[in-house]
Design an enzyme around this catalytic site. Structure first.
Site, PDB file in Angstrom:
ATOM      1  N   LYS A   2      13.098 -27.643 -69.566  1.00  0.00           N
ATOM      2  CA  LYS A   2      14.187 -27.498 -68.601  1.00  0.00           C
ATOM      3  C   LYS A   2      15.333 -28.406 -69.040  1.00  0.00           C
ATOM      4  O   LYS A   2      15.106 -29.536 -69.490  1.00  0.00           O
ATOM      5  CB  LYS A   2      13.693 -27.891 -67.208  1.00  0.00           C
ATOM      6  CG  LYS A   2      14.691 -27.632 -66.078  1.00  0.00           C
ATOM      7  CD  LYS A   2      14.071 -27.955 -64.718  1.00  0.00           C
ATOM      8  CE  LYS A   2      14.989 -27.681 -63.553  1.00  0.00           C
ATOM      9  NZ  LYS A   2      14.375 -28.003 -62.254  1.00  0.00           N
ATOM     10  N   SER A   9      14.679 -24.258 -58.836  1.00  0.00           N
ATOM     11  CA  SER A   9      15.739 -24.394 -59.810  1.00  0.00           C
ATOM     12  C   SER A   9      15.296 -24.227 -61.260  1.00  0.00           C
ATOM     13  O   SER A   9      16.134 -24.013 -62.133  1.00  0.00           O
ATOM     14  CB  SER A   9      16.417 -25.757 -59.661  1.00  0.00           C
ATOM     15  OG  SER A   9      15.502 -26.800 -59.958  1.00  0.00           O
ATOM     16  N   SER A  68      10.838 -26.524 -56.989  1.00  0.00           N
ATOM     17  CA  SER A  68      11.493 -25.933 -58.163  1.00  0.00           C
ATOM     18  C   SER A  68      10.597 -25.552 -59.318  1.00  0.00           C
ATOM     19  O   SER A  68      11.058 -24.916 -60.259  1.00  0.00           O
ATOM     20  CB  SER A  68      12.587 -26.860 -58.681  1.00  0.00           C
ATOM     21  OG  SER A  68      13.739 -26.681 -57.908  1.00  0.00           O
TER      22      SER A  68
HETATM   23  N1  GLN Z   1      15.252 -25.339 -53.906  1.00  0.00           N
HETATM   24  C1  GLN Z   1      15.200 -26.706 -53.454  1.00  0.00           C
HETATM   25  C2  GLN Z   1      16.585 -27.273 -53.422  1.00  0.00           C
HETATM   26  O1  GLN Z   1      17.465 -26.519 -53.507  1.00  0.00           O
HETATM   27  C3  GLN Z   1      14.310 -27.500 -54.371  1.00  0.00           C
HETATM   28  C4  GLN Z   1      14.952 -27.863 -55.643  1.00  0.00           C
HETATM   29  C5  GLN Z   1      14.065 -28.608 -56.559  1.00  0.00           C
HETATM   30  O2  GLN Z   1      12.855 -28.677 -56.360  1.00  0.00           O
HETATM   31  N2  GLN Z   1      14.677 -29.209 -57.544  1.00  0.00           N
HETATM   32  O3  GLN Z   1      16.816 -28.428 -53.321  1.00  0.00           O
END
Ligand code: GLN
Length: 482
Positions: A75, A150, A174
């Site tokens: 990532k 994400s 994420s």
């Molecule tokens: N979707 C969640 C957010 O928008 C989690 C994001 C993540 O785990 N980095 O914050």
């Protein structure tokens, strides 16, 4: 694409060289990227260089580890020396880290072959990868749908067989939510098990790095490669860790107790997702597990709690991007205007929304009402889990309330986007490990994910239970037609 063990076998029996495996992977990435757009940057030269080192070791008769010569992806919020790390943000455009993060260094040392760095929501804020400032990644099962987020690029790269395994980061879901959307395995480890050194911070008390894979065994192999105490991360745990992949056996532990969190079967849950999860529970019962319902009454405060704590931490963490040290700088005639212009032009809408939310929650006069309150609720959520784990060994929930939605469907409505992480966020707030594994498909052919949660540092049990489920079902054997 083959599993880690299969590729390892091909390498040590000299059926294929690491360069041949890397070349095939590079070709596949090149062929699929116009469709998937999983990668923000590919690094074929470095990949081949690394593969040649592995081949030299094999030729010299040296023993190689399981990950040596295995094509992986990272990532793009993990620092890699000499390779761009933008976090999917314009504000870090052109930033090339002068150092390597602990996890990526570990994988390098083991001979893993990184093909490149994968797309993400800007600074890991989002659930669809649409918040990337650079590109939108497609879901390999339906190119019009999002891969989740994400870590959408890392999930899509594994689901589309662009690489064997990949790394993501999980602050509120994420890793698990995109794993669910893309029909692969995704694991968020116990907070502190994997070093965060070199992971660009979003919400430091929640962020954890973890693996994506097509099988639980591959996820276990990658996890055991990245865990361990790191003096460079002050929240890193000093604990002994087992070789997770060597503990996987065909049967569930005797007398295993599984709890179903009642509250996760409420409003907003897609009926097809609910049905698949119910079938999985039945399956666990047939495998010999004892099933009981468990109430976690404070679970439902997870989302509002997270959206105070995470933005608060983000507002502090992102204060460093002011045009002075990193990446992008806007032209201006004085310092203050340089700061404001840089931040106005460099950050996207979602990141700005969170910086404002967090700054507000932390401001004098509001701190007690929002931030402090949220921290107290966080403790209550943790206590719900503690009570649950005094009765059962593993908890089950759907990973996400729905399957992958269409690109553009939720971009105008942040709240509906936030709801994607309803089931995953409480796990981060409590610092627990959670895994998403494929457990079915909906009538549109989109994968459904099952979330298993264990007590802290019980990744061994979590992986074992997930492995038994996987090996006694066929969901993981399907792959998207690309
Ligand atoms: N979707 C969640 C957010 O928008 C989690 C994001 C993540 O785990 N980095 O914050």
């Amino acid at each position: 694409m083959a599993s880690i063990r299969e590729l390892h076998h091909q390498l040590v029996t000299k059926q294929r060289s690491a360069v041949e495996i890397a070349t095939a992977a590079i070709d596949r990435v090149e062929q699929l990227e116009p469709k998937l757009r999983s990668f923000l940057c590919t690094t074929p030269t470095q990949a081949l260089e690394q593969a040649r080192l592995v081949d030299a070791k094999i030729a010299a008769g040296e023993e190689i580890g399981l990950l040596a010569g295995i094509p992986i992806a990272l990532k793009e919020n993990m620092c890699t020396q000499g390779i761009a790390t933008t976090c999917g943000s314009k504000i870090l455009e052109g930033f090339v880290p002068p150092y390597e993060s602990t996890v990526t260094q570990k994988l390098k040392d083991l001979g893993a072959v990184s093909l490149g760095k994968t797309n993400l929501d800007e600074f890991a804020m989002g659930s669809s990868t649409e918040n990337s400032a650079y590109q939108v990644t497609a879901n390999p099962w339906d190119l019009e749908r999002v891969p989740g987020g994400s870590s959408g690029g890392s999930a899509a790269a594994v689901a589309g067989s662009e690489c064997v395994v990949s790394l993501g980061s999980d602050t509120g879901g994420s890793i698990r939510q995109p794993a669910s959307f893309c029909g692969v395995v995704g694991l968020k480890p116990t907070y502190g098990l994997v070093s965060r050194f070199g992971l660009v911070a979003y919400a430091s008390s929640l962020d954890q790095i973890g693996p994506f894979a097509r099988t639980v065994e591959d996820a276990a192999i990658l996890l055991e490669a990245i865990v361990g105490y790191d003096p460079k991360d002050s929240t890193s745990l000093k604990v002994e860790t087992p070789k997770y992949s060597q503990l996987l056996t065909p049967d569930l532990p005797k007398g295993l107790k599984i709890g179903i969190i009642t509250e996760t079967f409420g409003e907003g849950l897609d009926p097809q997702v609910a049905e698949s999860v119910r079938q999985s529970i039945k399956h666990f019962r047939s495998l010999g597990a004892e099933i009981q319902e468990i109430s976690c009454p404070r679970f439902r405060y997870g989302l509002p709690t997270y959206y105070v704590i995470a933005p608060s931490e983000a507002s502090a963490n992102l204060a460093r991007y002011d045009g002075v040290k990193y990446g992008f700088r806007a032209e201006a005639d004085n310092l203050m205007s340089m700061y404001t212009k840089t931040r106005a032009a460099g950050f996207g809408a979602e990141v700005k929304r969170r910086i404002m939310l967090g700054t507000y929650a932390l401001s004098a006069g509001y701190y007690d009402a929002y931030y402090l309150k949220a921290q107290k609720v966080r403790t209550l959520i943790k206590q719900d889990f503690e009570a649950a784990f005094s009765q059962v060994d593993i908890l089950i929930t759907p990973t996400a309330p729905t399957t992958a939605f269409k690109a553009g469907e939720k971009t105008a409505d942040p709240l509906s986007m936030y709801l994607s992480d309803l089931m995953t966020i409480p796990v981060n707030l409590a610092g627990l490990p959670g895994i998403s594994i494929p457990c079915g498909f909906d009538d549109k052919g989109m994968p459904i994910g099952l979330q298993l949660i264990s007590n802290v540092l019980r990744e061994d049990l979590l992986l074992q239970v997930a492995h038994v489920y996987e090996q006694s079902t066929t969901w993981h054997t399907r792959s998207p037609q690309l």
